[in-house]
Design a protein around this motif. Structure first.
Motif: not given
Length: 60
Positions: A1-3, A53-56
């Motif tokens: 699961m991703s957050e 370029t930022y990945s949350p």
């Protein structure tokens, strides 16, 4: 699961203002370095270093 992991620190690429996220107050606040607040320019239209370029997404 991703957050979703929001940024915790940001810097203005124009004036150098540095801010950190204050989770207790749910606001950005100016970073303090050796007791000196990194305020930058008062009338700057801040261009934060958080871009495409930022990945949350943090893999959990």
């Amino acid at each position: 699961m991703s957050e979703i992991e929001p940024p915790r620190k940001r810097t203005c690429e124009r004036c150098g203002r540095q801010e950190v996220w204050d989770g207790d107050r749910d606001v950005w606040r100016a970073l303090e370095t050796d007791g000196d607040r990194r305020l930058g320019q008062a009338h700057c239209l801040h261009e934060w270093d958080i871009n495409g370029t930022y990945s949350p997404i943090a893999e959990g």
